[in-house]
Motif scaffolding. Structure first.
Motif, PDB file in Angstrom:
ATOM      1  N   SER A   1       0.686  10.370   0.615  1.00  0.00           N
ATOM      2  CA  SER A   1       0.923  10.449   2.051  1.00  0.00           C
ATOM      3  C   SER A   1       0.071   9.398   2.756  1.00  0.00           C
ATOM      4  O   SER A   1      -0.728   8.691   2.123  1.00  0.00           O
ATOM      5  CB  SER A   1       0.546  11.841   2.562  1.00  0.00           C
ATOM      6  N   LEU A   2       0.202   9.317   4.079  1.00  0.00           N
ATOM      7  CA  LEU A   2      -0.620   8.376   4.833  1.00  0.00           C
ATOM      8  C   LEU A   2      -2.098   8.713   4.666  1.00  0.00           C
ATOM      9  O   LEU A   2      -2.926   7.813   4.427  1.00  0.00           O
ATOM     10  CB  LEU A   2      -0.235   8.404   6.310  1.00  0.00           C
ATOM     11  N   ASP A   3      -2.444   9.985   4.765  1.00  0.00           N
ATOM     12  CA  ASP A   3      -3.845  10.382   4.581  1.00  0.00           C
ATOM     13  C   ASP A   3      -4.326  10.057   3.173  1.00  0.00           C
ATOM     14  O   ASP A   3      -5.478   9.626   2.975  1.00  0.00           O
ATOM     15  CB  ASP A   3      -4.020  11.876   4.859  1.00  0.00           C
ATOM     16  N   ASP A   4      -3.462  10.252   2.185  1.00  0.00           N
ATOM     17  CA  ASP A   4      -3.814   9.901   0.807  1.00  0.00           C
ATOM     18  C   ASP A   4      -4.117   8.414   0.683  1.00  0.00           C
ATOM     19  O   ASP A   4      -5.066   8.009   0.005  1.00  0.00           O
ATOM     20  CB  ASP A   4      -2.676  10.259  -0.154  1.00  0.00           C
ATOM     21  N   CYS A   5      -3.302   7.595   1.346  1.00  0.00           N
ATOM     22  CA  CYS A   5      -3.505   6.145   1.306  1.00  0.00           C
ATOM     23  C   CYS A   5      -4.836   5.755   1.952  1.00  0.00           C
ATOM     24  O   CYS A   5      -5.547   4.880   1.445  1.00  0.00           O
ATOM     25  CB  CYS A   5      -2.359   5.431   2.008  1.00  0.00           C
ATOM     26  N   LEU A   6      -5.162   6.417   3.059  1.00  0.00           N
ATOM     27  CA  LEU A   6      -6.427   6.117   3.736  1.00  0.00           C
ATOM     28  C   LEU A   6      -7.611   6.457   2.839  1.00  0.00           C
ATOM     29  O   LEU A   6      -8.583   5.690   2.745  1.00  0.00           O
ATOM     30  CB  LEU A   6      -6.507   6.884   5.055  1.00  0.00           C
ATOM     31  N   LEU A   7      -7.551   7.609   2.170  1.00  0.00           N
ATOM     32  CA  LEU A   7      -8.635   8.011   1.273  1.00  0.00           C
ATOM     33  C   LEU A   7      -8.700   7.106   0.047  1.00  0.00           C
ATOM     34  O   LEU A   7      -9.799   6.710  -0.390  1.00  0.00           O
ATOM     35  CB  LEU A   7      -8.440   9.470   0.847  1.00  0.00           C
ATOM     36  N   CYS A   8      -7.540   6.778  -0.501  1.00  0.00           N
ATOM     37  CA  CYS A   8      -7.489   5.914  -1.686  1.00  0.00           C
ATOM     38  C   CYS A   8      -8.045   4.529  -1.361  1.00  0.00           C
ATOM     39  O   CYS A   8      -8.777   3.942  -2.165  1.00  0.00           O
ATOM     40  CB  CYS A   8      -6.059   5.822  -2.192  1.00  0.00           C
TER      41      CYS A   8
ATOM     42  N   VAL B   1       0.819  -1.216   0.000  1.00  0.00           N
ATOM     43  CA  VAL B   1       0.000   0.000   0.000  1.00  0.00           C
ATOM     44  C   VAL B   1       0.852   1.265   0.000  1.00  0.00           C
ATOM     45  O   VAL B   1       0.541   2.235  -0.685  1.00  0.00           O
ATOM     46  CB  VAL B   1      -0.940  -0.004   1.225  1.00  0.00           C
ATOM     47  N   ALA B   2       1.933   1.252   0.797  1.00  0.00           N
ATOM     48  CA  ALA B   2       2.667   2.498   1.038  1.00  0.00           C
ATOM     49  C   ALA B   2       4.167   2.252   1.116  1.00  0.00           C
ATOM     50  O   ALA B   2       4.831   2.737   2.031  1.00  0.00           O
ATOM     51  CB  ALA B   2       2.156   3.153   2.322  1.00  0.00           C
ATOM     52  N   GLY B   3       4.708   1.530   0.159  1.00  0.00           N
ATOM     53  CA  GLY B   3       6.121   1.179   0.201  1.00  0.00           C
ATOM     54  C   GLY B   3       7.045   2.377   0.230  1.00  0.00           C
ATOM     55  O   GLY B   3       8.004   2.419   1.010  1.00  0.00           O
ATOM     56  N   GLU B   4       6.764   3.368  -0.599  1.00  0.00           N
ATOM     57  CA  GLU B   4       7.621   4.557  -0.647  1.00  0.00           C
ATOM     58  C   GLU B   4       7.567   5.311   0.679  1.00  0.00           C
ATOM     59  O   GLU B   4       8.602   5.747   1.212  1.00  0.00           O
ATOM     60  CB  GLU B   4       7.187   5.465  -1.796  1.00  0.00           C
ATOM     61  N   LEU B   5       6.363   5.453   1.223  1.00  0.00           N
ATOM     62  CA  LEU B   5       6.186   6.153   2.494  1.00  0.00           C
ATOM     63  C   LEU B   5       6.896   5.424   3.630  1.00  0.00           C
ATOM     64  O   LEU B   5       7.644   6.039   4.408  1.00  0.00           O
ATOM     65  CB  LEU B   5       4.690   6.276   2.808  1.00  0.00           C
ATOM     66  N   ILE B   6       6.697   4.118   3.721  1.00  0.00           N
ATOM     67  CA  ILE B   6       7.289   3.324   4.800  1.00  0.00           C
ATOM     68  C   ILE B   6       8.809   3.330   4.707  1.00  0.00           C
ATOM     69  O   ILE B   6       9.516   3.494   5.708  1.00  0.00           O
ATOM     70  CB  ILE B   6       6.757   1.882   4.758  1.00  0.00           C
ATOM     71  N   THR B   7       9.325   3.173   3.501  1.00  0.00           N
ATOM     72  CA  THR B   7      10.778   3.167   3.313  1.00  0.00           C
ATOM     73  C   THR B   7      11.387   4.488   3.755  1.00  0.00           C
ATOM     74  O   THR B   7      12.416   4.523   4.454  1.00  0.00           O
ATOM     75  CB  THR B   7      11.115   2.894   1.834  1.00  0.00           C
TER      76      THR B   7
ATOM     77  N   GLY C   1       3.167   4.916  -7.471  1.00  0.00           N
ATOM     78  CA  GLY C   1       2.257   5.784  -6.729  1.00  0.00           C
ATOM     79  C   GLY C   1       1.264   4.993  -5.900  1.00  0.00           C
ATOM     80  O   GLY C   1       1.647   4.121  -5.118  1.00  0.00           O
ATOM     81  N   ASN C   2      -0.024   5.293  -6.083  1.00  0.00           N
ATOM     82  CA  ASN C   2      -1.075   4.664  -5.281  1.00  0.00           C
ATOM     83  C   ASN C   2      -1.609   3.370  -5.888  1.00  0.00           C
ATOM     84  O   ASN C   2      -2.602   2.812  -5.396  1.00  0.00           O
ATOM     85  CB  ASN C   2      -2.234   5.636  -5.074  1.00  0.00           C
ATOM     86  N   ALA C   3      -0.977   2.869  -6.950  1.00  0.00           N
ATOM     87  CA  ALA C   3      -1.497   1.673  -7.617  1.00  0.00           C
ATOM     88  C   ALA C   3      -1.525   0.468  -6.677  1.00  0.00           C
ATOM     89  O   ALA C   3      -2.473  -0.331  -6.693  1.00  0.00           O
ATOM     90  CB  ALA C   3      -0.665   1.354  -8.860  1.00  0.00           C
ATOM     91  N   GLY C   4      -0.500   0.306  -5.839  1.00  0.00           N
ATOM     92  CA  GLY C   4      -0.483  -0.802  -4.893  1.00  0.00           C
ATOM     93  C   GLY C   4      -1.616  -0.714  -3.898  1.00  0.00           C
ATOM     94  O   GLY C   4      -2.240  -1.732  -3.538  1.00  0.00           O
TER      95      GLY C   4
ATOM     96  N   ALA D   1      -8.306   0.201 -13.127  1.00  0.00           N
ATOM     97  CA  ALA D   1      -8.572   0.993 -14.338  1.00  0.00           C
ATOM     98  C   ALA D   1      -9.407   2.237 -14.031  1.00  0.00           C
ATOM     99  O   ALA D   1      -9.246   3.279 -14.688  1.00  0.00           O
ATOM    100  CB  ALA D   1      -9.286   0.128 -15.367  1.00  0.00           C
ATOM    101  N   ARG D   2     -10.283   2.156 -13.042  1.00  0.00           N
ATOM    102  CA  ARG D   2     -11.211   3.260 -12.763  1.00  0.00           C
ATOM    103  C   ARG D   2     -10.660   4.296 -11.788  1.00  0.00           C
ATOM    104  O   ARG D   2     -11.097   5.451 -11.805  1.00  0.00           O
ATOM    105  CB  ARG D   2     -12.528   2.698 -12.216  1.00  0.00           C
ATOM    106  N   MET D   3      -9.722   3.908 -10.951  1.00  0.00           N
ATOM    107  CA  MET D   3      -9.232   4.826  -9.934  1.00  0.00           C
ATOM    108  C   MET D   3      -8.180   5.790 -10.487  1.00  0.00           C
ATOM    109  O   MET D   3      -7.333   5.394 -11.286  1.00  0.00           O
ATOM    110  CB  MET D   3      -8.634   4.040  -8.761  1.00  0.00           C
ATOM    111  N   PRO D   4      -8.200   7.048 -10.072  1.00  0.00           N
ATOM    112  CA  PRO D   4      -7.196   8.015 -10.548  1.00  0.00           C
ATOM    113  C   PRO D   4      -5.820   7.736  -9.947  1.00  0.00           C
ATOM    114  O   PRO D   4      -5.707   7.253  -8.810  1.00  0.00           O
ATOM    115  CB  PRO D   4      -7.738   9.359 -10.061  1.00  0.00           C
ATOM    116  N   HIS D   5      -4.792   8.046 -10.714  1.00  0.00           N
ATOM    117  CA  HIS D   5      -3.424   7.815 -10.256  1.00  0.00           C
ATOM    118  C   HIS D   5      -2.940   8.981  -9.405  1.00  0.00           C
ATOM    119  O   HIS D   5      -3.296  10.135  -9.639  1.00  0.00           O
ATOM    120  CB  HIS D   5      -2.494   7.648 -11.456  1.00  0.00           C
ATOM    121  N   GLN D   6      -2.107   8.655  -8.425  1.00  0.00           N
ATOM    122  CA  GLN D   6      -1.507   9.681  -7.571  1.00  0.00           C
ATOM    123  C   GLN D   6      -0.072   9.284  -7.251  1.00  0.00           C
ATOM    124  O   GLN D   6       0.183   8.166  -6.786  1.00  0.00           O
ATOM    125  CB  GLN D   6      -2.319   9.837  -6.278  1.00  0.00           C
ATOM    126  N   ASP D   7       0.853  10.177  -7.480  1.00  0.00           N
ATOM    127  CA  ASP D   7       2.261   9.921  -7.162  1.00  0.00           C
ATOM    128  C   ASP D   7       2.537  10.192  -5.685  1.00  0.00           C
ATOM    129  O   ASP D   7       1.924  11.083  -5.090  1.00  0.00           O
ATOM    130  CB  ASP D   7       3.178  10.817  -8.008  1.00  0.00           C
TER     131      ASP D   7
END
Length: 389
Positions: free
Chosen positions: A366-373, A133-139, A321-324, A357-363
């Motif tokens: 953040s943690l809040d972004d992940c929660l919303l996504c 979900v948040a590999g870049e953030l966690i790393t 980005g948020n694909a994971g 396919a339907r969800m918008p991409h986000q580079d």
């Protein structure tokens, strides 16, 4: 070793498969490890039994409706009782805690893991979805807080062990997979797979969600994503190899062509114990390989046509980005639907693919972004499950 020198373990998910095996490890080495915090989602009765036996400093029941029941049952014991998801994020920060074993299922492991990293606790990672979900953030958080992440998944623990003491760059990671119960099934045969069939894994005893993920090979896809972040290796240098015997847990190929593999009986207590005792190894009475009884080790290519979920994980890495996060959320919805008879085995991949396919991409979310996504991806996946377009 006296109690003050024991490594104090916070087990997030002590009533699950990994959590109960972690307690077995503690049982075998009570002079070295202490169950300092235990948590459960809904299994209040088992949590109570564990608390009475291990006498942790605190327990958390995530299901707030069971709080009074747990509190009353433990009222005669010097154990703090908490409830709710926020409490999980708080107990990992308790000053005496040395190691946080994140053994929660799915997305629920993300926030407590972030909280533990910010508190600079060593992470024994059994919740692969956190990095999916948040590999870049966690790393980034681990680097900023100088926190070590010790992998508990058998495959990633194997890679970690193969890299111990190595200074040479990695040419390739060979991530082994059992192939699950449907390794030899045709696509037509998979159309009639039932949850009961999918829950009969040939080699491993695991929880229901991860067992279904193993059957669809989504679990292996998640492990590819996890390996990318844990070992800083591009996805095109992570090769999945089907190995039905589950004896070679994974391997690393170096630039001179040499390959180091880690072998062992399929027993999750071994990587759990290593994470608890690292950088040292301690003795165990766990099963050993019987070399004379082991007649053959075989290896096969995974079939991306039959196991589409594996390819979706590679696609999620390519997109970034948020694909994971999207893939994980959709998978959790589809997995739960399949287990309750609300969708077919092959339909799970359709739901995941459609949601991505339907969800918008986000580079760089953040943690809040992940929660919303996560929340929005679940909504979309649920719509697709019920025939939405």
């Amino acid at each position: 070793m006296d109690k003050t020198n024991k490594r104090k373990i916070c087990i997030l998910g002590s009533t699950g498969s990994i959590g109960t095996q972690a307690l077995e490890v503690i049982d075998r080495h009570p002079d070295m490890f202490e169950a300092y915090v235990l948590t459960a989602n809904t299994q209040a009765d088992l949590l109570i039994r564990q608390a009475i036996r291990y006498q942790p400093s605190a327990v958390v029941i995530a299901d707030g409706s069971r709080y009074q029941y747990v509190r009353q049952a433990l009222s005669s014991h010097p154990i703090q009782v908490y409830a709710g998801a926020d409490a999980l994020c708080q107990v990992v920060q308790m000053a005496p805690v040395d190691i946080v074993l994140t053994a929660l299922v799915g997305f629920s492991g993300l926030r407590p893991t972030v909280s533990a990293i910010r508190a600079r606790k060593t992470i024994a990672l059994a919740n692969k979805e956190t990095l999916v979900v948040a590999g870049e953030l966690i790393t980034g958080l681990c680097i900023d807080n100088h926190v070590a992440v010790l992998p508990v998944d058998s495959e990633h623990s194997a890679i970690f062990q193969c890299l111990m003491g190595e200074q040479s760059p990695v040419e390739k990671i060979i991530l082994t997979a059992s192939g699950g119960p449907f390794r030899t099934f045709t696509t037509d045969m998979m159309k009639d797979v039932t949850p009961e069939m999918a829950l009969r894994h040939p080699n491993w005893e695991m929880g229901a969600k991860i067992t279904i993920d193993s059957a669809s090979m989504m679990n292996k896809g998640f492990e590819v994503i996890e390996a990318k972040w844990l070992f800083d290796v591009d996805a095109d240098r992570i090769q999945v190899v089907v190995h039905p015997q589950s004896i070679v847990h994974s391997a690393v190929q170096f630039r001179d062509g040499a390959v180091k593999a880690q072998l062992g009986a399929p027993d999750m207590r071994v990587p759990i114990q290593l994470a608890f005792s690292y950088p040292g190894r301690i003795g165990s009475d766990f099963p050993r390989i019987d070399w004379w009884d082991m007649q053959a080790l075989t290896f096969e290519k995974p079939d991306p046509q039959r196991f589409r979920c594996l390819q979706m994980a590679y696609e999620a890495i390519r997109i970034g980005g948020n694909a994971g996060c999207i893939v994980n959320a959709a998978n959790e919805v589809a997995n739960a639907a399949f287990r309750t008879g609300k969708c077919g085995f092959l339909q799970m991949a359709d739901i995941i693919d459609g949601t991505l396919a339907r969800m918008p991409h986000q580079d760089s979310p953040s943690l809040d972004d992940c929660l919303l996504c996560d929340a929005e991806s679940r909504r979309v996946a649920s719509e697709l499950l019920h025939g939405g377009r």
